[in-house]
Design a protein around this motif. Structure first.
Motif, PDB file in Angstrom:
ATOM      1  N   LEU A  63       0.809  -1.219   0.000  1.00 11.62           N
ATOM      2  CA  LEU A  63       0.000   0.000   0.000  1.00 11.62           C
ATOM      3  C   LEU A  63       0.842   1.268   0.000  1.00 11.62           C
ATOM      4  N   GLY A  64       1.987   1.245   0.712  1.00  7.75           N
ATOM      5  CA  GLY A  64       2.789   2.449   0.846  1.00  7.75           C
ATOM      6  C   GLY A  64       4.062   2.473   0.029  1.00  7.75           C
ATOM      7  N   GLY A  65       4.502   1.309  -0.443  1.00  6.80           N
ATOM      8  CA  GLY A  65       5.753   1.250  -1.201  1.00  6.80           C
ATOM      9  C   GLY A  65       5.566   1.171  -2.699  1.00  6.80           C
ATOM     10  N   HIS A  66       4.317   1.172  -3.142  1.00  4.68           N
ATOM     11  CA  HIS A  66       4.014   1.086  -4.573  1.00  4.68           C
ATOM     12  C   HIS A  66       2.925   2.092  -4.910  1.00  4.68           C
ATOM     13  N   SER A  67       2.958   2.582  -6.127  1.00  2.00           N
ATOM     14  CA  SER A  67       1.966   3.532  -6.591  1.00  2.00           C
ATOM     15  C   SER A  67       1.030   2.871  -7.593  1.00  2.00           C
ATOM     16  N   MET A  68      -0.255   3.161  -7.481  1.00  2.00           N
ATOM     17  CA  MET A  68      -1.212   2.632  -8.437  1.00  2.00           C
ATOM     18  C   MET A  68      -0.923   3.148  -9.839  1.00  2.00           C
ATOM     19  N   LYS A  69      -0.308   4.335  -9.932  1.00  2.00           N
ATOM     20  CA  LYS A  69       0.039   4.872 -11.243  1.00  2.00           C
ATOM     21  C   LYS A  69       1.058   3.993 -11.946  1.00  2.00           C
ATOM     22  N   ASN A  70       1.929   3.331 -11.160  1.00  2.00           N
ATOM     23  CA  ASN A  70       2.953   2.463 -11.748  1.00  2.00           C
ATOM     24  C   ASN A  70       2.479   1.029 -11.890  1.00  2.00           C
ATOM     25  N   GLU A  71       1.704   0.543 -10.926  1.00  2.00           N
ATOM     26  CA  GLU A  71       1.305  -0.865 -10.896  1.00  2.00           C
ATOM     27  C   GLU A  71      -0.011  -1.131 -11.617  1.00  2.00           C
ATOM     28  N   GLY A  72      -0.814  -0.088 -11.792  1.00  2.00           N
ATOM     29  CA  GLY A  72      -2.091  -0.268 -12.465  1.00  2.00           C
ATOM     30  C   GLY A  72      -3.226  -0.514 -11.483  1.00  2.00           C
ATOM     31  N   GLY A  73      -4.443  -0.225 -11.930  1.00  2.00           N
ATOM     32  CA  GLY A  73      -5.620  -0.420 -11.102  1.00  2.00           C
ATOM     33  C   GLY A  73      -5.825  -1.882 -10.735  1.00  2.00           C
ATOM     34  N   GLY A  74      -6.224  -2.129  -9.521  1.00  2.00           N
ATOM     35  CA  GLY A  74      -6.475  -3.488  -9.057  1.00  2.00           C
ATOM     36  C   GLY A  74      -5.275  -4.196  -8.475  1.00  2.00           C
ATOM     37  N   TRP A  75      -4.068  -3.684  -8.677  1.00  2.00           N
ATOM     38  CA  TRP A  75      -2.864  -4.370  -8.186  1.00  2.00           C
ATOM     39  C   TRP A  75      -2.833  -4.383  -6.658  1.00  2.00           C
ATOM     40  N   LYS A  76      -3.104  -3.249  -6.039  1.00  2.00           N
ATOM     41  CA  LYS A  76      -3.056  -3.191  -4.577  1.00  2.00           C
ATOM     42  C   LYS A  76      -4.126  -4.083  -3.956  1.00  2.00           C
ATOM     43  N   ALA A  77      -5.312  -4.079  -4.536  1.00  2.00           N
ATOM     44  CA  ALA A  77      -6.383  -4.928  -4.005  1.00  2.00           C
ATOM     45  C   ALA A  77      -5.997  -6.396  -4.084  1.00  2.00           C
ATOM     46  N   LYS A  78      -5.352  -6.791  -5.162  1.00  2.00           N
ATOM     47  CA  LYS A  78      -4.924  -8.178  -5.324  1.00  2.00           C
ATOM     48  C   LYS A  78      -3.868  -8.543  -4.284  1.00  2.00           C
ATOM     49  N   GLN A  79      -2.908  -7.644  -4.064  1.00  2.00           N
ATOM     50  CA  GLN A  79      -1.858  -7.905  -3.076  1.00  2.00           C
ATOM     51  C   GLN A  79      -2.448  -8.062  -1.672  1.00  2.00           C
ATOM     52  N   CYS A  80      -3.390  -7.199  -1.327  1.00  2.00           N
ATOM     53  CA  CYS A  80      -4.019  -7.289  -0.009  1.00  2.00           C
ATOM     54  C   CYS A  80      -4.814  -8.587   0.119  1.00  2.00           C
ATOM     55  N   ASP A  81      -5.480  -8.991  -0.951  1.00  2.00           N
ATOM     56  CA  ASP A  81      -6.252 -10.241  -0.943  1.00  2.00           C
ATOM     57  C   ASP A  81      -5.336 -11.425  -0.682  1.00  2.00           C
ATOM     58  N   GLU A  82      -4.184 -11.441  -1.338  1.00  2.00           N
ATOM     59  CA  GLU A  82      -3.238 -12.547  -1.159  1.00  2.00           C
ATOM     60  C   GLU A  82      -2.675 -12.582   0.259  1.00  2.00           C
ATOM     61  N   LEU A  83      -2.665 -11.463   0.921  1.00  2.00           N
ATOM     62  CA  LEU A  83      -2.156 -11.387   2.301  1.00  2.00           C
ATOM     63  C   LEU A  83      -3.262 -11.599   3.332  1.00  2.00           C
ATOM     64  N   GLY A  84      -4.465 -11.906   2.865  1.00  2.00           N
ATOM     65  CA  GLY A  84      -5.562 -12.196   3.782  1.00  2.00           C
ATOM     66  C   GLY A  84      -6.387 -10.994   4.177  1.00  2.00           C
TER      67      GLY A  84
END
Length: 236
Positions: A137-158
């Motif tokens: 959430l804090g070390g990556h930007s949605m502008k660089n990773e694309g929409g949905g990337w952060k949500a996917k990472q959080c999902d994988e972490l539970g």
């Protein structure tokens, strides 16, 4: 004798009690009496000893890290993209007639853009169990990773994002959630902009009372640097 003591006081003004005693003796016109000289010398010794122990000052080269609560601001862009970040520059600044918070947003980020457009978001106070989310959430930007990337990472972490009471998605298990609405215009704070916001609603997770996540605990765990940036695996 008095001139010598005055010069010493100018050099070492720290022991106020001793110098008040010297001034008292002078007011009673006993400065020139030889039998008072031992008393005066003791006063000078006390003052000089205190001066040697007086704390010195040095220039603060960099700010001392503060121990602050850790938040995530959930936003929804005008195009419908959900996003979250990590935010530590947040504090309540008013209580009545309505609760008011100040948050600081890093310029050039997707969070800044979305909040500036919509003038609203959900401030989530993170708990200790949210520590694994700091990097995605804090070390990556949605502008660089694309929409949905952060949500996917959080999902994988539970920590799959959930529907909030309004438009924004929220994280599960937060200590508190504050629906913020910006008042007035953003305030220029250099690389950040400060938003003054009223609290339009607040809620918590029923039955969940975990420990609050703090910047000191993240520094101790090596998850963020002393400057507050998320530590990437290559930085270790």
């Amino acid at each position: 004798m008095y001139q010598a003591i005055t010069a010493c006081r100018a050099a070492h003004p720290y022991h106020a009690k001793a110098w008040r005693g010297v001034a008292s003796l002078r007011s009673r016109n006993v400065m020139t009496a030889p039998h008072w000289w031992p008393v005066l010398l003791v006063s000078v010794v006390i003052a000089e000893a205190d001066a040697a122990c007086a704390p010195s000052r040095s220039v603060l080269q960099q700010p001392i890290p503060l121990n602050s609560p850790v938040f995530s601001l959930a936003t929804l862009s005008a195009s419908g993209e959900q996003n979250m970040n990590v935010l530590t520059f947040a504090t309540p600044v008013g209580v009545r007639p309505v609760r008011v918070w100040a948050i600081s947003l890093w310029r050039g980020t997707a969070t800044h853009a979305a909040f500036s457009e919509q003038r609203t978001g959900v401030l989530q106070q993170l708990a200790a169990h949210h520590a694994p989310l700091i990097l995605p959430l804090g070390g990556h930007s949605m502008k660089n990773e694309g929409g949905g990337w952060k949500a996917k990472q959080c999902d994988e972490l539970g920590f799959a994002w959930e529907d909030g009471p309004d438009s924004e998605s929220v994280l599960p298990g937060c200590l508190a959630y504050y629906k913020l609405k910006q008042q007035g215009e953003l305030i220029n704070a250099g690389e950040h902009d400060v938003a003054i916001c009223t609290v339009d609603g607040a809620w918590t997770t029923p039955g969940v009372t975990p420990e609050a996540l703090s910047t000191q605990s993240l520094r101790d765990a090596g998850i963020i640097t002393a400057a507050g940036r998320a530590v990437r695996p290559g930085d270790i």
